[in-house]
Design a protein around this motif. Structure first.
Motif, PDB file in Angstrom:
ATOM      1  N   ILE A   1       0.828  -1.206   0.000  1.00 42.76           N
ATOM      2  CA  ILE A   1       0.000   0.000   0.000  1.00 42.76           C
ATOM      3  C   ILE A   1       0.862   1.255   0.000  1.00 42.76           C
ATOM      4  CG2 ILE A   1      -0.159   0.287   2.512  1.00 42.76           C
ATOM      5  CD1 ILE A   1      -3.076   0.634   0.007  1.00 42.76           C
TER       6      ILE A   1
ATOM      7  N   SER B   1      -9.154   8.086  -1.322  1.00 47.10           N
ATOM      8  CA  SER B   1      -7.794   7.563  -1.382  1.00 47.10           C
ATOM      9  C   SER B   1      -7.486   6.991  -2.758  1.00 47.10           C
ATOM     10  CB  SER B   1      -7.618   6.455  -0.333  1.00 47.10           C
ATOM     11  OG  SER B   1      -6.490   5.658  -0.630  1.00 47.10           O
ATOM     12  N   HIS B   2      -6.386   7.473  -3.361  1.00 49.11           N
ATOM     13  CA  HIS B   2      -5.982   6.937  -4.662  1.00 49.11           C
ATOM     14  C   HIS B   2      -5.621   5.466  -4.553  1.00 49.11           C
ATOM     15  CE1 HIS B   2      -4.655  11.312  -5.721  1.00 49.11           C
ATOM     16  NE2 HIS B   2      -5.956  11.170  -5.736  1.00 49.11           N
ATOM     17  N   ALA B   3      -4.954   5.094  -3.453  1.00 51.10           N
ATOM     18  CA  ALA B   3      -4.551   3.701  -3.283  1.00 51.10           C
ATOM     19  C   ALA B   3      -5.770   2.793  -3.128  1.00 51.10           C
ATOM     20  CB  ALA B   3      -3.640   3.569  -2.065  1.00 51.10           C
ATOM     21  N   ALA B   4      -6.767   3.226  -2.354  1.00 50.55           N
ATOM     22  CA  ALA B   4      -7.976   2.419  -2.177  1.00 50.55           C
ATOM     23  C   ALA B   4      -8.757   2.314  -3.487  1.00 50.55           C
ATOM     24  CB  ALA B   4      -8.842   3.012  -1.075  1.00 50.55           C
TER      25      ALA B   4
ATOM     26  N   TYR C   1       2.379   9.249  -2.148  1.00 51.28           N
ATOM     27  CA  TYR C   1       1.311   8.291  -2.456  1.00 51.28           C
ATOM     28  C   TYR C   1       0.717   7.718  -1.171  1.00 51.28           C
ATOM     29  CZ  TYR C   1      -0.913   4.145  -4.576  1.00 51.28           C
ATOM     30  OH  TYR C   1      -1.808   3.176  -4.983  1.00 51.28           O
TER      31      TYR C   1
ATOM     32  N   HIS D   1      -3.014   8.411   0.777  1.00 54.38           N
ATOM     33  CA  HIS D   1      -3.889   7.305   1.184  1.00 54.38           C
ATOM     34  C   HIS D   1      -4.279   7.425   2.653  1.00 54.38           C
ATOM     35  CE1 HIS D   1      -5.503   3.388   2.060  1.00 54.38           C
ATOM     36  NE2 HIS D   1      -4.486   3.110   2.859  1.00 54.38           N
TER      37      HIS D   1
ATOM     38  N   SER E   1      -6.535  10.470   3.487  1.00 53.11           N
ATOM     39  CA  SER E   1      -7.895  10.249   2.980  1.00 53.11           C
ATOM     40  C   SER E   1      -8.607   9.186   3.805  1.00 53.11           C
ATOM     41  CB  SER E   1      -7.838   9.806   1.512  1.00 53.11           C
ATOM     42  OG  SER E   1      -7.225  10.783   0.705  1.00 53.11           O
ATOM     43  N   LEU E   2      -7.871   8.159   4.204  1.00 53.24           N
ATOM     44  CA  LEU E   2      -8.438   7.104   5.028  1.00 53.24           C
ATOM     45  C   LEU E   2      -8.957   7.656   6.351  1.00 53.24           C
ATOM     46  CD1 LEU E   2      -8.879   4.059   5.508  1.00 53.24           C
ATOM     47  CD2 LEU E   2      -6.549   3.958   6.402  1.00 53.24           C
TER      48      LEU E   2
END
Length: 291
Positions: free
Chosen positions: A77, A115-118, A244, A248, A251-252
């Motif tokens: 992640i 979140s971009h990662a989510a 990055y 994430h 935003s989380l």
């Protein structure tokens, strides 16, 4: 007959628990690792076949898939690149006639998440769904290991600092995720096409978790809610976090406040026959890190 299982992330927490549980079932394992080091040597000593390669390199992934029955996919992640890695993994599995994939996604994966990662995890799920190899998605909520990020602070200050307000969620330990993944990999047929949301045994608030730390460690531990900017400073100082990962995590924090990570079910017990680890038990097992 092919019976070997490929595990990525084998030198990490989740992948390591997947490997342990597969070996306990006497299932042969091949681990794809980024580099040969002491951690991969420890796996090799357990009888794991080690293959060096990179998930963002199609040729090395395809080579690792040779004569593999089923495969476990996990992508860190902390770094971008999951979409390329997912596409390569799916293609390599198809080329090598792999029978099943278990994909480690996350409960927060969603088309409209901040979140971009989510969001990328959600897109990765869709890539796997469109691939010709059957896939099972594991979608855990936040790991109990999140508190390991601040273990040194808990040890020195008896506090932990998070921008989560009084968010509530059911922390799940990676060892429980590993047990679920191993159970599905060992008998993937009935799990094909399923999405399993995974949770720990109890929904807890931030203050409640602090009370559990206090009880287990035998000293007062408190939760300090902080703003996002302050938390970013902690991430940079203690984790050398990149933009990055920072995007994430921040935003989380809002998703947690909005209740997007809250949920409960009994899937861990249903899939493995064992209840998931309680937060108190997790802290006790890792007491040396916090005490």
């Amino acid at each position: 007959m092919k019976n070997k299982i490929l595990v990525t992330g084998g030198t990490g927490n989740t992948g390591g628990h997947v490997i342990k549980n597969l070996l306990d079932k006497d299932i042969p394992v091949r681990a794809l690792v980024r580099k040969i080091d002491d951690r991969s040597a420890a796996l090799s000593a357990l009888g794991v076949e080690i293959v060096e390669g990179d998930l963002t390199d199609l040729d090395s992934v395809s080579a690792a898939m040779k004569d593999i029955q089923s495969a476990f996919f996990v992508y860190t992640i902390r770094e971008p690149g999951i979409l390329d890695a997912t596409a390569y993994f799916a293609q390599a599995a198809f080329e090598n006639q792999v029978e099943a994939i278990v994909n480690l996604s996350q409960f927060g994966a969603n088309r409209n998440v901040k979140s971009h990662a989510a969001q990328n995890h959600w897109i990765a799920e869709r890539i796997f769904d469109r691939a010709p190899v059957p896939v099972t998605h594991l979608r855990p909520t936040l790991f109990a290991e999140w508190f390991m990020y601040q273990a040194m602070i808990i040890k020195s200050e008896s506090k932990y600092y998070l921008p989560f307000g009084d968010a509530k969620f059911a922390p799940i330990a990676t060892e429980d995720i590993g047990r679920v993944a191993a159970a599905v990999l060992a008998n993937p047929g009935s799990h094909a096409g399923q999405r399993y949301d995974l949770f720990g045994p109890k929904i807890l608030g931030m203050a409640e978790i602090a009370e559990i730390f206090t009880e287990v460690l035998g000293r007062s531990v408190s939760y300090v809610p902080i703003d996002t900017e302050t938390f970013v400073g902690i991430l940079k100082k203690f984790m050398n976090a990149n933009p990055y990962f920072i995007q994430h995590v921040t935003s989380l924090g809002q998703d947690l406040k909005d209740g997007r990570e809250a949920g409960m079910n009994n899937l861990v017990e249903e899939l493995t026959g064992e209840k998931p680890l309680a937060m108190a038990d997790y802290i006790h097992k890792n007491k040396i890190a916090f005490a």
